[in-house]
Every structure is written in C-alpha cells, then in structure tokens.
Design a protein around this motif. Sequence first.
Motif, PDB file in Angstrom:
ATOM      1  N   ALA A 205      11.209   0.368  -7.754  1.00  0.00           N
ATOM      2  CA  ALA A 205      10.361  -0.420  -8.654  1.00  0.00           C
ATOM      3  C   ALA A 205       9.947  -1.491  -7.776  1.00  0.00           C
ATOM      4  CB  ALA A 205      11.268  -0.949  -9.894  1.00  0.00           C
ATOM      5  N   GLU A 206      10.691  -1.963  -6.923  1.00  0.00           N
ATOM      6  CA  GLU A 206      10.446  -3.467  -5.809  1.00  0.00           C
ATOM      7  C   GLU A 206       9.517  -2.880  -5.111  1.00  0.00           C
ATOM      8  OE1 GLU A 206      14.046  -4.668  -4.373  1.00  0.00           O
ATOM      9  OE2 GLU A 206      14.742  -5.645  -6.087  1.00  0.00           O
ATOM     10  N   ARG A 207       9.648  -1.561  -4.487  1.00  0.00           N
ATOM     11  CA  ARG A 207       8.466  -1.179  -3.585  1.00  0.00           C
ATOM     12  C   ARG A 207       7.062  -0.826  -4.161  1.00  0.00           C
ATOM     13  NH1 ARG A 207      13.011   1.944  -1.521  1.00  0.00           N
ATOM     14  NH2 ARG A 207      12.338   3.898  -2.685  1.00  0.00           N
ATOM     15  N   ALA A 208       7.329  -0.370  -5.360  1.00  0.00           N
ATOM     16  CA  ALA A 208       6.107  -0.211  -6.091  1.00  0.00           C
ATOM     17  C   ALA A 208       5.288  -1.202  -6.549  1.00  0.00           C
ATOM     18  CB  ALA A 208       6.271   0.677  -7.439  1.00  0.00           C
ATOM     19  N   GLU A 209       6.081  -2.525  -6.787  1.00  0.00           N
ATOM     20  CA  GLU A 209       5.427  -3.699  -7.211  1.00  0.00           C
ATOM     21  C   GLU A 209       4.786  -4.332  -6.042  1.00  0.00           C
ATOM     22  OE1 GLU A 209       4.183  -7.029  -9.298  1.00  0.00           O
ATOM     23  OE2 GLU A 209       5.153  -4.913 -10.114  1.00  0.00           O
ATOM     24  N   ALA A 210       5.727  -4.284  -4.822  1.00  0.00           N
ATOM     25  CA  ALA A 210       4.960  -4.785  -3.491  1.00  0.00           C
ATOM     26  C   ALA A 210       3.651  -3.885  -3.045  1.00  0.00           C
ATOM     27  CB  ALA A 210       5.861  -4.559  -2.423  1.00  0.00           C
ATOM     28  N   ASP A 211       3.632  -2.584  -3.433  1.00  0.00           N
ATOM     29  CA  ASP A 211       2.375  -1.972  -3.140  1.00  0.00           C
ATOM     30  C   ASP A 211       1.103  -2.339  -4.036  1.00  0.00           C
ATOM     31  OD1 ASP A 211       3.647  -0.449  -1.342  1.00  0.00           O
ATOM     32  OD2 ASP A 211       4.198   1.300  -2.488  1.00  0.00           O
ATOM     33  N   ARG A 212       1.774  -2.635  -5.216  1.00  0.00           N
ATOM     34  CA  ARG A 212       0.780  -3.027  -6.315  1.00  0.00           C
ATOM     35  C   ARG A 212       0.152  -4.428  -5.912  1.00  0.00           C
ATOM     36  NH1 ARG A 212       3.896  -0.548 -10.078  1.00  0.00           N
ATOM     37  NH2 ARG A 212       5.211  -2.517 -10.665  1.00  0.00           N
ATOM     38  N   VAL A 213       1.048  -5.427  -5.231  1.00  0.00           N
ATOM     39  CA  VAL A 213       0.705  -6.620  -5.009  1.00  0.00           C
ATOM     40  C   VAL A 213      -0.203  -6.620  -3.761  1.00  0.00           C
ATOM     41  CG1 VAL A 213       1.268  -8.831  -3.934  1.00  0.00           C
ATOM     42  CG2 VAL A 213       2.511  -7.866  -5.808  1.00  0.00           C
ATOM     43  N   ARG A 214       0.036  -5.591  -2.929  1.00  0.00           N
ATOM     44  CA  ARG A 214      -0.724  -5.376  -1.578  1.00  0.00           C
ATOM     45  C   ARG A 214      -2.146  -4.811  -2.030  1.00  0.00           C
ATOM     46  NH1 ARG A 214       2.721  -2.812   0.839  1.00  0.00           N
ATOM     47  NH2 ARG A 214       1.665  -0.506   0.244  1.00  0.00           N
ATOM     48  N   GLU A 215      -2.097  -3.876  -2.816  1.00  0.00           N
ATOM     49  CA  GLU A 215      -3.311  -3.317  -3.357  1.00  0.00           C
ATOM     50  C   GLU A 215      -4.221  -4.312  -3.947  1.00  0.00           C
ATOM     51  OE1 GLU A 215      -2.362  -0.115  -5.830  1.00  0.00           O
ATOM     52  OE2 GLU A 215      -1.642   1.317  -4.046  1.00  0.00           O
ATOM     53  N   ARG A 216      -3.577  -5.142  -4.860  1.00  0.00           N
ATOM     54  CA  ARG A 216      -4.401  -6.425  -5.485  1.00  0.00           C
ATOM     55  C   ARG A 216      -5.091  -7.335  -4.383  1.00  0.00           C
ATOM     56  NH1 ARG A 216      -0.395  -5.998  -9.594  1.00  0.00           N
ATOM     57  NH2 ARG A 216       0.843  -7.666  -8.598  1.00  0.00           N
ATOM     58  N   LYS A 217      -4.249  -7.427  -3.265  1.00  0.00           N
ATOM     59  CA  LYS A 217      -4.636  -8.213  -2.248  1.00  0.00           C
ATOM     60  C   LYS A 217      -5.696  -7.709  -1.620  1.00  0.00           C
ATOM     61  CE  LYS A 217      -0.567 -11.335  -1.678  1.00  0.00           C
ATOM     62  NZ  LYS A 217       0.614 -11.485  -0.635  1.00  0.00           N
ATOM     63  N   GLU A 218      -5.841  -6.507  -1.156  1.00  0.00           N
ATOM     64  CA  GLU A 218      -6.660  -5.712  -0.490  1.00  0.00           C
ATOM     65  C   GLU A 218      -8.039  -5.512  -1.242  1.00  0.00           C
ATOM     66  OE1 GLU A 218      -6.891  -4.656   2.691  1.00  0.00           O
ATOM     67  OE2 GLU A 218      -4.703  -5.412   2.833  1.00  0.00           O
ATOM     68  N   ALA A 219      -8.017  -5.320  -2.419  1.00  0.00           N
ATOM     69  CA  ALA A 219      -8.986  -5.177  -3.412  1.00  0.00           C
ATOM     70  C   ALA A 219      -9.587  -6.691  -3.522  1.00  0.00           C
ATOM     71  CB  ALA A 219      -8.659  -4.886  -4.771  1.00  0.00           C
ATOM     72  N   ALA A 220      -8.738  -7.629  -3.532  1.00  0.00           N
ATOM     73  CA  ALA A 220      -9.527  -9.110  -3.478  1.00  0.00           C
ATOM     74  C   ALA A 220     -10.119  -9.394  -2.470  1.00  0.00           C
ATOM     75  CB  ALA A 220      -8.286  -9.812  -3.972  1.00  0.00           C
ATOM     76  N   ARG A 221      -9.697  -9.177  -1.421  1.00  0.00           N
ATOM     77  CA  ARG A 221     -10.190  -9.214   0.102  1.00  0.00           C
ATOM     78  C   ARG A 221     -11.567  -8.419   0.360  1.00  0.00           C
ATOM     79  NH1 ARG A 221     -10.786  -6.935   4.432  1.00  0.00           N
ATOM     80  NH2 ARG A 221      -9.497  -5.217   3.999  1.00  0.00           N
TER      81      ARG A 221
END
Length: 425
Positions: A205-221
């Motif tokens: 769950a922590e890894r999935a949340e980290a992946d979601r955060v990273r994906e959101r950052k990549e999408a925002a960038r």
Amino acid sequence: MVGVRESPSPAGAVVDSFFNRHQVSADAMLAVLLVLPLGLVSLSLLRASDSPLSLRLLAGLGLLVLHGCVVPRRLRPLAAYGVAAVAMLLLVALPPLHDPTGGAYYPAVLLPSTLVFGLLLYTASGRLGLLPSLVCLAVALTGVVLVLSRLWNPASWGGSSGSYELVAWRIGLSVGLVAAVACFWSLGRLSRMRVLFLSELRAKAERAEADRVRERKEAARAERDRISREMHDVVSHSLAVMVSQAEGGRLSDPDSPGAGVFATIAGVGREALRDMRGLLGVLRTDGGTSPQPGLGDLSDLLDHVRDTGVRVAVQEVGDARPLRPAVDLTAYRVIQEGLTNVIKHAGATAAADMMLAWRPDGLHITITNDGDGPPAEEAGVGLTGMRERLSMVGGTLEAGRRPGAGFELSATVPYEPRSLPSSGS
C-alpha cells in the motif's frame, strides 16, 4: 454466502495500538489474569497436600517461574521459553504429590499452572523464525516424551487410569499431549504468517501510494511543460509582434505626437515579455511551487563551494539594488553554474575570484579561476544554457580562457529591459 470482514472499530484499534506499544505492561496484565484461575488453584492444591515442605516449595518455585515467564514472552520469546522449559523439566522430575483428601498421588506436572507452557510455545513459534521455532517444537516434543514416561504407568506414582484400560489411557494421553503441542505451535506459526502478510500488505500500500504521488507529480510536470510551451508559442509571439509593431510605428515618425505612446507600448511589452519568459523558465524547471533562490542565498552557495576545497574570494562594488524575481533567480543560477564549473574542471585546490559590480546599466558578474576551464564540448552545452537563461531577462554572457592561464566568465544582468530579447524557442 461468506460475509465481508469488517475493519476493527476505533476503540479496538486503540486497544491494539496500546498493547503493541506497551508489550511488557500488557503481558504483565495477562500474567496476573492467568494467576487468578490457574495459579490460585495450583496454590490451593499445594497447600492441601501433606507432602514434604521442600517438595511443595520446589513445585511452587517451578510454577512461579512459569507464570513469570509470561511477562517477557514477547520481548524475549526465546529466553522466556527456555526458562519455562527448565521449570517444566523440574516439575516432571519431582516426586508425586500426595492429596490427603482423596488419598491419591499425582505428579506436579499435572498442576493447572503448567498450561501456561502452551502459551509460551505459541508465542515463541509466532515470534521466532522457522528454524528457532522448530527447535522450540523439538524441545516441547521432548518434554512430551518425558511426561509420557512419567505418566505411562499410573500405578508407579500412585495414580489410577480410572475406568479406562491401561492401553486406552496411554493412547489417549499420547495423542492428547502431542495434539496440544502441535496445536499451540501451529497457531503460533499461523499468527506469524498473518503478521508477515499484513506487513507485506502495508508495504504494498505504501509503495502504491508512492507510485500514485510520483505519477501525479509527473502528470503535473507534464501539464506545466505543456502550458509553458503554449504560452511561449502563443503569448510570447504575440507580445513580440506587438513590441515590433510599436517600435516600427515609433521609428516611422519619431517627431509625431504618437511616438511617445508607441515607445511606452514597446517598453511595457518588452517588460512583460521578459518577465513572462523568465517565469516560464522557472515553471519548466522547478514547477513554480517552491521558493526560488536568489542573491540573498549567495552565502549558503559560497559555503558549499568552499567546503569542497575551492577558495573563493568575493568582491562587491557599488550599491546593491532590488531585482525582479526572474532576474534575481537568473543571477543566482549563473553564479551557481560558474562556480560549479570551477569545482568540476579547475580541481579541488583551485582558487576563484568573483566580482559583483552594481553599475548604472545593470549587475555585472565576473568569475575567474586559475584552472583551464571546461572542455570545448562541455563548455558549449553549459554556456548555451546560461546564455538562454540570460536572454530571457535581456542579459548577455561572455566566457573564455584568459591570456596565460585561467578561465573567465562575465555576465551582465540589466535592471530594466532596454531591448527586445530574442523570440527564438
């Protein structure tokens, strides 16, 4: 239909959290609770027995050790289990106790408090790895063999098998003890597997949340880059055309009354174009979401450079003036890139001189060092990046080797726009 298991209530979660944080206190409470039904009954049986006092004291000591091992059972599972195994061995080895009320004898290992050993086996198998838990199981099975050898023939210790035949007594006793040991050990291993499974679920769950955060950052960038490109292609071009037309109108008839208006339009357009390009550069590079460094942070940068061994001498001439955010950031980045090149190419023992000259036409930054400077291919890439950044705010850059030895970088950052920056992408 199989029901869906509901999540624990908030009150239950609080209790579980308390017991996990205070293991010794929780196990001490459990030890007290086990003393009430088991310890008190065992104590009453010892008091009622008319066996020698020394025998009863030894039996009581073994029972006391068993109950005491409950307290550190989770903190030191292997040590607690080992001490409890020694106490059980003592109880098995003691002579039978005499019960005057029934006129019969019974081994001390049959006292109710010996059931605590099952809890300790459960804890050890659940807390330890597979190999140590198998050792604990082997110790428990060895104890079963010793107990069976002691209880194998009830007549030898003054007991009775009741209405059962001797064979049935032996079979029932063997199956019961082995099944109890196997049950306690298996439940402990099951609890360990459950803990490991839940830990893995939490990690996933922590890894999935980290992946979601990273994906959101990549999408925002990516979205920021898209917006930056569109604004550069559309708005910058429109502003450049506006300034160009205003300059054309002013130069076509410099003496006309509208020449001043055209000059104002051109000046405001240049200022807007310069600031917008500077902000777009920040948007592309840093996302525009965190405070950007400026000349006010120059001391921290110099400390970092000096920590690498490079000697940096700083000289400031003239009266400092406040700079626009985009200009302030550009000046800081140029100095940072220049000093980084000194570290990379001039060596850790190099010496650099930096001068900040606040002149009427702008801030002049000069960085010289006694090294050879970057190779031509690296210098081309680095200097091109600095020139592009400076061009966004209307600045200029010159760099090259000095006569004799050394490398010099000189940049000019204007306070206010005076000419239209290049509109190239």
